[in-house]
Design a protein around this motif. Sequence first.
Motif, short mmCIF file in Angstrom:
data_model
loop_
_atom_site.label_atom_id
_atom_site.label_comp_id
_atom_site.label_asym_id
_atom_site.label_seq_id
_atom_site.Cartn_x
_atom_site.Cartn_y
_atom_site.Cartn_z
N HIS A 106 0.82 -1.22 0.00
CA HIS A 106 0.00 0.00 0.00
C HIS A 106 0.85 1.27 0.00
N LYS A 107 1.94 1.22 -0.74
CA LYS A 107 2.83 2.39 -0.87
C LYS A 107 2.35 3.35 -1.96
N THR A 108 1.64 2.81 -2.95
CA THR A 108 1.12 3.66 -4.03
C THR A 108 -0.21 4.26 -3.58
N PRO A 109 -0.67 5.31 -4.25
CA PRO A 109 -1.94 5.93 -3.86
C PRO A 109 -3.12 4.95 -3.90
N ALA A 110 -4.07 5.18 -3.02
CA ALA A 110 -5.32 4.42 -3.02
C ALA A 110 -6.18 4.93 -4.17
N HIS A 111 -7.07 4.08 -4.66
CA HIS A 111 -7.93 4.42 -5.78
C HIS A 111 -9.40 4.33 -5.39
N GLU A 112 -10.20 5.19 -6.00
CA GLU A 112 -11.64 5.10 -5.84
C GLU A 112 -12.16 3.92 -6.65
N LEU A 113 -13.26 3.33 -6.22
CA LEU A 113 -13.85 2.23 -6.95
C LEU A 113 -14.64 2.74 -8.14
N SER A 114 -14.50 2.07 -9.27
CA SER A 114 -15.29 2.36 -10.45
C SER A 114 -16.66 1.70 -10.29
N GLU A 115 -17.57 1.97 -11.18
CA GLU A 115 -18.89 1.31 -11.14
C GLU A 115 -18.72 -0.20 -11.25
N THR A 116 -17.79 -0.65 -12.09
CA THR A 116 -17.53 -2.09 -12.25
C THR A 116 -17.01 -2.68 -10.94
N ASP A 117 -16.11 -1.96 -10.27
CA ASP A 117 -15.59 -2.41 -8.98
C ASP A 117 -16.72 -2.51 -7.95
N ILE A 118 -17.57 -1.52 -7.92
CA ILE A 118 -18.68 -1.50 -6.95
C ILE A 118 -19.62 -2.68 -7.18
N LEU A 119 -19.93 -2.97 -8.45
CA LEU A 119 -20.78 -4.12 -8.77
C LEU A 119 -20.12 -5.43 -8.30
N PHE A 120 -18.82 -5.56 -8.54
CA PHE A 120 -18.08 -6.75 -8.13
C PHE A 120 -18.10 -6.89 -6.60
N VAL A 121 -17.78 -5.83 -5.88
CA VAL A 121 -17.77 -5.88 -4.41
C VAL A 121 -19.15 -6.23 -3.87
N ASN A 122 -20.19 -5.61 -4.40
CA ASN A 122 -21.55 -5.91 -3.93
C ASN A 122 -21.93 -7.36 -4.18
N LYS A 123 -21.50 -7.91 -5.32
CA LYS A 123 -21.76 -9.32 -5.62
C LYS A 123 -21.05 -10.22 -4.61
N VAL A 124 -19.79 -9.92 -4.30
CA VAL A 124 -19.04 -10.71 -3.32
C VAL A 124 -19.71 -10.62 -1.95
N LEU A 125 -20.13 -9.43 -1.55
CA LEU A 125 -20.78 -9.25 -0.25
C LEU A 125 -22.08 -10.06 -0.18
N LYS A 126 -22.82 -10.08 -1.26
CA LYS A 126 -24.07 -10.85 -1.31
C LYS A 126 -23.78 -12.34 -1.17
N GLU A 127 -22.80 -12.84 -1.92
CA GLU A 127 -22.45 -14.27 -1.86
C GLU A 127 -21.85 -14.66 -0.52
N ALA A 128 -21.18 -13.72 0.14
CA ALA A 128 -20.51 -14.00 1.41
C ALA A 128 -21.49 -14.30 2.53
N LYS A 129 -22.72 -13.87 2.40
CA LYS A 129 -23.69 -14.04 3.50
C LYS A 129 -23.82 -15.49 3.94
N LYS A 130 -23.64 -16.44 3.02
CA LYS A 130 -23.77 -17.85 3.39
C LYS A 130 -22.59 -18.35 4.22
N TYR A 131 -21.51 -17.56 4.29
CA TYR A 131 -20.32 -17.97 5.04
C TYR A 131 -20.10 -17.15 6.31
N LEU A 132 -20.96 -16.19 6.57
CA LEU A 132 -20.79 -15.32 7.74
C LEU A 132 -21.45 -15.92 8.97
#
Length: 132
Positions: A106-132
């Motif tokens: 994490h030495k380089t700058p952090a980046h904002e999430l794109s719309e594609t990134d947000i869709l991916f993260v939301n999908k992972v969060l939805k799928e993760a519910k069965k493992y929480l």
Amino acid sequence: MGGRGAFLNINTGDFTFKTGGQIYHTVGEVDGVKFLVQEDGKSGRKVPDYSHSADTKYALIAKGEVKSIAVYKGHQLVKSYDLQHAHYEPTLGKKLGWHYHTDIYHKTPAHELSETDILFVNKVLKEAKKYL
């Protein structure tokens, strides 16, 4: 066995793996994303620096939530999404909620999430519910 991402004991069916002194358990996989739980240890929870599979994605579960998601190319971490802490990014002049880094330390700058990134993260969060 153990270091550098090795499985602990495949002879007994233990596919837990250890990397950098941290022990991870795979608790499930959905659409190419492997869900990991890290054993309690002295250091903070973080995704592995290297992956078992050449091109894979890991979602790290900690304290009943997805803490981060990592994307690997050729076993090397190329993108890590941080979901549980904000990060002030001086190059953008603002604090980022969900954000990602493109280097292990994490030495380089952090980046904002794109719309594609947000869709991916939301999908992972939805799928993760069965493992929480």
